[in-house]
Design a protein around this motif. Sequence first.
Motif, PDB file in Angstrom:
ATOM      1  N   PHE A  22       0.703  -1.267  -0.049  1.00  0.00           N
ATOM      2  CA  PHE A  22      -0.003   0.097   0.028  1.00  0.00           C
ATOM      3  C   PHE A  22       0.844   1.354   0.057  1.00  0.00           C
ATOM      4  CE2 PHE A  22      -2.378   3.423   2.289  1.00  0.00           C
ATOM      5  CZ  PHE A  22      -3.384   3.591   1.433  1.00  0.00           C
ATOM      6  N   SER A  23       0.677   2.278  -1.005  1.00  0.00           N
ATOM      7  CA  SER A  23       1.444   3.454  -0.984  1.00  0.00           C
ATOM      8  C   SER A  23       0.621   4.647  -1.012  1.00  0.00           C
ATOM      9  CB  SER A  23       2.124   3.488  -2.366  1.00  0.00           C
ATOM     10  OG  SER A  23       2.931   2.298  -2.557  1.00  0.00           O
ATOM     11  N   ILE A  24       0.989   5.322  -0.077  1.00  0.00           N
ATOM     12  CA  ILE A  24       0.478   6.818   0.170  1.00  0.00           C
ATOM     13  C   ILE A  24       1.610   8.046   0.037  1.00  0.00           C
ATOM     14  CG2 ILE A  24       0.634   6.641   2.602  1.00  0.00           C
ATOM     15  CD1 ILE A  24      -1.954   8.180   2.775  1.00  0.00           C
ATOM     16  N   SER A  25       1.394   8.738  -0.744  1.00  0.00           N
ATOM     17  CA  SER A  25       2.258   9.819  -1.106  1.00  0.00           C
ATOM     18  C   SER A  25       3.904   9.361  -1.230  1.00  0.00           C
ATOM     19  CB  SER A  25       2.527  10.841   0.096  1.00  0.00           C
ATOM     20  OG  SER A  25       3.335  11.771  -0.068  1.00  0.00           O
ATOM     21  N   LEU A  26       4.718   9.478  -0.340  1.00  0.00           N
ATOM     22  CA  LEU A  26       6.169   8.742  -0.484  1.00  0.00           C
ATOM     23  C   LEU A  26       6.194   7.573   0.220  1.00  0.00           C
ATOM     24  CD1 LEU A  26       8.305  12.137  -0.064  1.00  0.00           C
ATOM     25  CD2 LEU A  26       7.457  11.083  -2.125  1.00  0.00           C
ATOM     26  N   LEU A  27       5.281   7.211   1.126  1.00  0.00           N
ATOM     27  CA  LEU A  27       5.517   5.874   1.948  1.00  0.00           C
ATOM     28  C   LEU A  27       5.048   4.888   1.287  1.00  0.00           C
ATOM     29  CD1 LEU A  27       6.114   5.184   4.563  1.00  0.00           C
ATOM     30  CD2 LEU A  27       3.964   5.674   5.352  1.00  0.00           C
ATOM     31  N   GLN A  28       5.752   3.655   1.403  1.00  0.00           N
ATOM     32  CA  GLN A  28       5.261   2.330   0.736  1.00  0.00           C
ATOM     33  C   GLN A  28       5.405   1.200   2.240  1.00  0.00           C
ATOM     34  OE1 GLN A  28       7.809   1.214  -2.297  1.00  0.00           O
ATOM     35  NE2 GLN A  28       6.392   2.110  -3.818  1.00  0.00           N
ATOM     36  N   LEU A  29       4.057   0.733   2.349  1.00  0.00           N
ATOM     37  CA  LEU A  29       3.958  -0.382   3.311  1.00  0.00           C
ATOM     38  C   LEU A  29       3.989  -1.764   2.694  1.00  0.00           C
ATOM     39  CD1 LEU A  29       1.859   1.677   5.785  1.00  0.00           C
ATOM     40  CD2 LEU A  29       4.251   1.270   5.697  1.00  0.00           C
ATOM     41  N   ARG A  30       4.455  -2.721   3.170  1.00  0.00           N
ATOM     42  CA  ARG A  30       4.370  -4.245   2.611  1.00  0.00           C
ATOM     43  C   ARG A  30       4.425  -5.043   3.600  1.00  0.00           C
ATOM     44  NH1 ARG A  30       8.949  -4.803  -2.506  1.00  0.00           N
ATOM     45  NH2 ARG A  30       8.101  -3.199  -3.826  1.00  0.00           N
ATOM     46  N   ALA A  31       3.531  -6.265   3.223  1.00  0.00           N
ATOM     47  CA  ALA A  31       3.373  -7.283   4.118  1.00  0.00           C
ATOM     48  C   ALA A  31       3.332  -8.638   2.999  1.00  0.00           C
ATOM     49  CB  ALA A  31       2.282  -7.310   5.087  1.00  0.00           C
ATOM     50  N   GLY A  32       4.023  -9.559   3.392  1.00  0.00           N
ATOM     51  CA  GLY A  32       4.237 -10.848   2.543  1.00  0.00           C
ATOM     52  C   GLY A  32       4.804 -11.828   3.426  1.00  0.00           C
ATOM     53  N   TYR A  33       5.482 -12.699   2.628  1.00  0.00           N
ATOM     54  CA  TYR A  33       6.109 -13.929   2.845  1.00  0.00           C
ATOM     55  C   TYR A  33       7.357 -14.191   2.123  1.00  0.00           C
ATOM     56  CZ  TYR A  33       7.141 -19.204   2.801  1.00  0.00           C
ATOM     57  OH  TYR A  33       7.707 -20.405   3.152  1.00  0.00           O
ATOM     58  N   ARG A  34       8.336 -14.531   2.781  1.00  0.00           N
ATOM     59  CA  ARG A  34       9.909 -14.740   2.082  1.00  0.00           C
ATOM     60  C   ARG A  34      10.352 -16.224   2.703  1.00  0.00           C
ATOM     61  NH1 ARG A  34      15.261 -10.973   3.152  1.00  0.00           N
ATOM     62  NH2 ARG A  34      16.515 -11.914   1.571  1.00  0.00           N
ATOM     63  N   GLN A  35      11.042 -16.676   1.540  1.00  0.00           N
ATOM     64  CA  GLN A  35      11.742 -18.048   1.759  1.00  0.00           C
ATOM     65  C   GLN A  35      13.046 -17.814   1.325  1.00  0.00           C
ATOM     66  OE1 GLN A  35      11.443 -22.044  -0.297  1.00  0.00           O
ATOM     67  NE2 GLN A  35       9.734 -22.020   1.400  1.00  0.00           N
ATOM     68  N   ILE A  36      14.186 -18.329   1.933  1.00  0.00           N
ATOM     69  CA  ILE A  36      15.388 -18.486   1.429  1.00  0.00           C
ATOM     70  C   ILE A  36      15.938 -19.910   1.502  1.00  0.00           C
ATOM     71  CG2 ILE A  36      17.972 -18.073   1.728  1.00  0.00           C
ATOM     72  CD1 ILE A  36      17.259 -15.023   2.916  1.00  0.00           C
TER      73      ILE A  36
END
Length: 241
Positions: free
Chosen positions: A201-215
């Motif tokens: 979700f982006s608002i103005s200059l700010l970006q917020l992320r949520a998710g899943y990562r795997q290495i």
Amino acid sequence: MRKLTLAVGSSLILAAPLAQADIVGLGASVGYWDTDVSGKVATGSDSVDVNDELRLKDDGKANASIYLEHPVPLLPNVRLAYTLIQQSGNGTLTSDYGNVSVGNVRSELDLEQLDLTLYYEILDNWVNLDLGLTVRDFSGELLVTQSGSTPEQTKADAVLPLGYIAARFDLPLTGVAVGAEGNFIAYDGDSIRDFNVYGQFSISLLQLRAGYRQIAVDYEDGSDLFDVKIDGPFISAGVTF
């Protein structure tokens, strides 16, 4: 490894004429990743299960990235990313591991990687696609200690080329997007796979992320072997200019 480097590099060159960019862009982000670790680490003929035997738990981590995009033809965009994973725990060995005998042990696992990614924006509108090459400085260390025994240290260090791909779909006029990123390499029995999927979700200059990562790392360095998987949910906050 040299053949793979040439193949990925050639693909990057072929992608260059398709790259799209209109303005200079700069961004940075920091994140929190709640990780679990599984798999095994080996030294010589001895191996240990990092979950069932060592009982490793999340001890701390650092995730950060910064990127620069520009409209200069043929020159790739640049991204730097850093990841540090630290796990520790008290467990019980069911078989000898190097200098350490069967019994109660204290263990510490550190995995660190610094990425330099050169990439091109193939698509840059409400559908975004980036292709490129990542050079990863990877290091892993497991220290197993036991009272009365010499600690056993298992290490792996390498600088590796990985293919890079990132895709994102923006829902117009909402600030909402979904995407995925991945780095990968497989060569001569060794492999590294690093991917994440997210909502943004982006608002103005700010970006917020949520998710899943795997290495997933399957890498042998001399007599030492790391065959581990680290995964879990993440959140991050970033700014773009």
